[in-house]
Design a protein around this motif. Structure first.
Motif, PDB file in Angstrom:
ATOM      1  N   LYS A  22      55.767  -5.458  -9.999  1.00  0.00           N
ATOM      2  CA  LYS A  22      55.605  -6.845 -10.469  1.00  0.00           C
ATOM      3  C   LYS A  22      54.486  -7.558  -9.705  1.00  0.00           C
ATOM      4  CE  LYS A  22      59.935  -7.762  -9.553  1.00  0.00           C
ATOM      5  NZ  LYS A  22      60.333  -6.402  -9.101  1.00  0.00           N
ATOM      6  N   THR A  41      58.621  -8.283  -2.233  1.00  0.00           N
ATOM      7  CA  THR A  41      58.607  -9.752  -2.337  1.00  0.00           C
ATOM      8  C   THR A  41      59.902 -10.299  -1.751  1.00  0.00           C
ATOM      9  OG1 THR A  41      57.305  -9.553  -4.352  1.00  0.00           O
ATOM     10  CG2 THR A  41      58.375 -11.686  -3.972  1.00  0.00           C
ATOM     11  N   GLY A  67      62.724  -8.104  -6.637  1.00  0.00           N
ATOM     12  CA  GLY A  67      63.613  -7.266  -7.426  1.00  0.00           C
ATOM     13  C   GLY A  67      64.901  -6.926  -6.688  1.00  0.00           C
ATOM     14  N   ASP A 125      49.413   5.270 -14.979  1.00  0.00           N
ATOM     15  CA  ASP A 125      48.449   6.190 -14.338  1.00  0.00           C
ATOM     16  C   ASP A 125      49.165   7.409 -13.763  1.00  0.00           C
ATOM     17  OD1 ASP A 125      48.645   5.322 -11.092  1.00  0.00           O
ATOM     18  OD2 ASP A 125      49.244   3.818 -12.531  1.00  0.00           O
TER      19      ASP A 125
HETATM   20  N1  LIG Z   1      50.475   4.402  -9.136  1.00  0.00           N
HETATM   21  C1  LIG Z   1      50.811   3.114  -9.274  1.00  0.00           C
HETATM   22  N2  LIG Z   1      51.488   2.482  -8.300  1.00  0.00           N
HETATM   23  C2  LIG Z   1      51.806   1.184  -8.486  1.00  0.00           C
HETATM   24  C3  LIG Z   1      51.454   0.468  -9.662  1.00  0.00           C
HETATM   25  N3  LIG Z   1      51.922  -0.794  -9.542  1.00  0.00           N
HETATM   26  C4  LIG Z   1      52.516  -0.865  -8.343  1.00  0.00           C
HETATM   27  N4  LIG Z   1      52.458   0.311  -7.693  1.00  0.00           N
HETATM   28  C5  LIG Z   1      53.010   0.639  -6.364  1.00  0.00           C
HETATM   29  O1  LIG Z   1      54.419   0.456  -6.414  1.00  0.00           O
HETATM   30  C6  LIG Z   1      54.905  -0.096  -5.208  1.00  0.00           C
HETATM   31  C7  LIG Z   1      55.675  -1.383  -5.478  1.00  0.00           C
HETATM   32  O2  LIG Z   1      54.792  -2.360  -6.014  1.00  0.00           O
HETATM   33  P1  LIG Z   1      55.147  -3.917  -5.997  1.00  0.00           P
HETATM   34  O3  LIG Z   1      54.137  -4.624  -6.824  1.00  0.00           O
HETATM   35  O4  LIG Z   1      55.362  -4.413  -4.623  1.00  0.00           O
HETATM   36  O5  LIG Z   1      56.569  -3.899  -6.733  1.00  0.00           O
HETATM   37  P2  LIG Z   1      57.537  -5.136  -7.023  1.00  0.00           P
HETATM   38  O6  LIG Z   1      58.151  -4.895  -8.356  1.00  0.00           O
HETATM   39  O7  LIG Z   1      56.812  -6.423  -6.852  1.00  0.00           O
HETATM   40  O8  LIG Z   1      58.634  -4.969  -5.882  1.00  0.00           O
HETATM   41  P3  LIG Z   1      59.617  -6.110  -5.260  1.00  0.00           P
HETATM   42  O9  LIG Z   1      58.751  -7.164  -4.679  1.00  0.00           O
HETATM   43  O10 LIG Z   1      60.409  -5.385  -4.203  1.00  0.00           O
HETATM   44  O11 LIG Z   1      60.494  -6.584  -6.377  1.00  0.00           O
HETATM   45  C8  LIG Z   1      53.675  -0.300  -4.309  1.00  0.00           C
HETATM   46  O12 LIG Z   1      53.586   0.806  -3.440  1.00  0.00           O
HETATM   47  C9  LIG Z   1      52.517  -0.306  -5.275  1.00  0.00           C
HETATM   48  O13 LIG Z   1      51.325   0.177  -4.681  1.00  0.00           O
HETATM   49  C10 LIG Z   1      50.728   1.173 -10.691  1.00  0.00           C
HETATM   50  O14 LIG Z   1      50.378   0.652 -11.751  1.00  0.00           O
HETATM   51  N5  LIG Z   1      50.445   2.494 -10.439  1.00  0.00           N
END
Ligand SMILES: Nc1nc2c(ncn2[C@@H]2O[C@H](COP(=O)(O)OP(=O)(O)OP(=O)(O)O)[C@@H](O)[C@H]2O)c(=O)[nH]1
Length: 203
Positions: A22, A41, A67, A125
């Motif tokens: 997210k 987050t 999350g 990806d």
């Molecule tokens: N390969 C890949 N990794 C991703 C992508 N988007 C996020 N990540 C990875 O996934 C992990 C979590 O990403 P966040 O954006 O922090 O996830 P979130 O949903 O905000 O997590 P919370 O804040 O805990 O709710 C990180 O290590 C990112 O680098 C993507 O499109 N591709």
């Protein structure tokens, strides 16, 4: 930019399991980057981005929620005033897809019944690690009457499209509401040649 310097203001809230991406989606859209070593987050974070769609300024207030289960009571309070929700899961994580009905119950309980919900399968990806097929997700979203889009925050795939299509949808809804609520008054932007429906490509 002054407070009034926009034609539309919409509040978009991202929800979904921890780690689905997210924050990365929000950062990619608002700052054009994929943050390295993104931490979880804590509670809720928000960013603003103003975009121009068919000559109109659309201010998007984008709320990124945590999350993790332990923040759920904080994040729920942000649903109510949301114009749109981006319900995100990770296509490489079956568990994040299996939790979607739980998230839908939250939406049902806490969000406005007018809210527009988009289902997003992120991390395309990582195709070789896919656990949730596109067809399965499409069937699920159709059954729930949601738009569905697959994205990669990392590769910047479909991220712009996600937010811009959503903005178009929101504009379209806002105009319809204006029509319904005040049939005799002119629509904002009436007289301009606007083809806002042409940029709504969810389906
Ligand atoms: N390969 C890949 N990794 C991703 C992508 N988007 C996020 N990540 C990875 O996934 C992990 C979590 O990403 P966040 O954006 O922090 O996830 P979130 O949903 O905000 O997590 P919370 O804040 O805990 O709710 C990180 O290590 C990112 O680098 C993507 O499109 N591709």
């Amino acid at each position: 930019m002054s407070m009034e310097d926009y034609d539309f203001l919409f509040k978009i809230v991202l929800i979904g399991n921890a780690g689905v991406g997210k924050t990365c989606l929000v950062r990619r859209f608002t700052q054009g980057l994929f943050p390295p070593g993104q931490g979880a987050t804590i509670g809720v974070d928000f960013m603003i981005k103003t975009v121009e769609i068919n000559g109109e300024k659309v201010k998007l207030q984008i709320w990124d929620t945590a999350g993790q289960e332990r923040f759920r009571s904080i994040t729920q309070s942000y649903y109510r005033s949301a114009n749109a929700l981006i319900l995100t899961y990770d296509i490489t994580c079956e568990e994040s897809f299996r939790c979607l009905p739980e998230w839908l119950r939250e939406i049902e309980q806490y969000a406005s019944n007018k809210v527009i919900t988009v289902l997003v399968g992120n991390k395309i990806d990582l195709a070789e690690r896919r656990e949730v097929s596109q067809q399965r997700a499409e069937e699920f979203s159709e059954a729930q009457d949601m738009y569905y889009l697959e994205t990669s925050a990392k590769e910047s795939d479909n991220v712009e499209k996600l937010f811009l299509d959503l903005a178009c949808r929101l504009i379209s809804e806002a105009r319809q509401n204006t029509l319904v609520n005040n049939v005799s008054s002119p629509l904002p932007g009436e007289g301009k040649s606007i083809s806002y429906l042409t940029c709504c490509n969810f389906n």
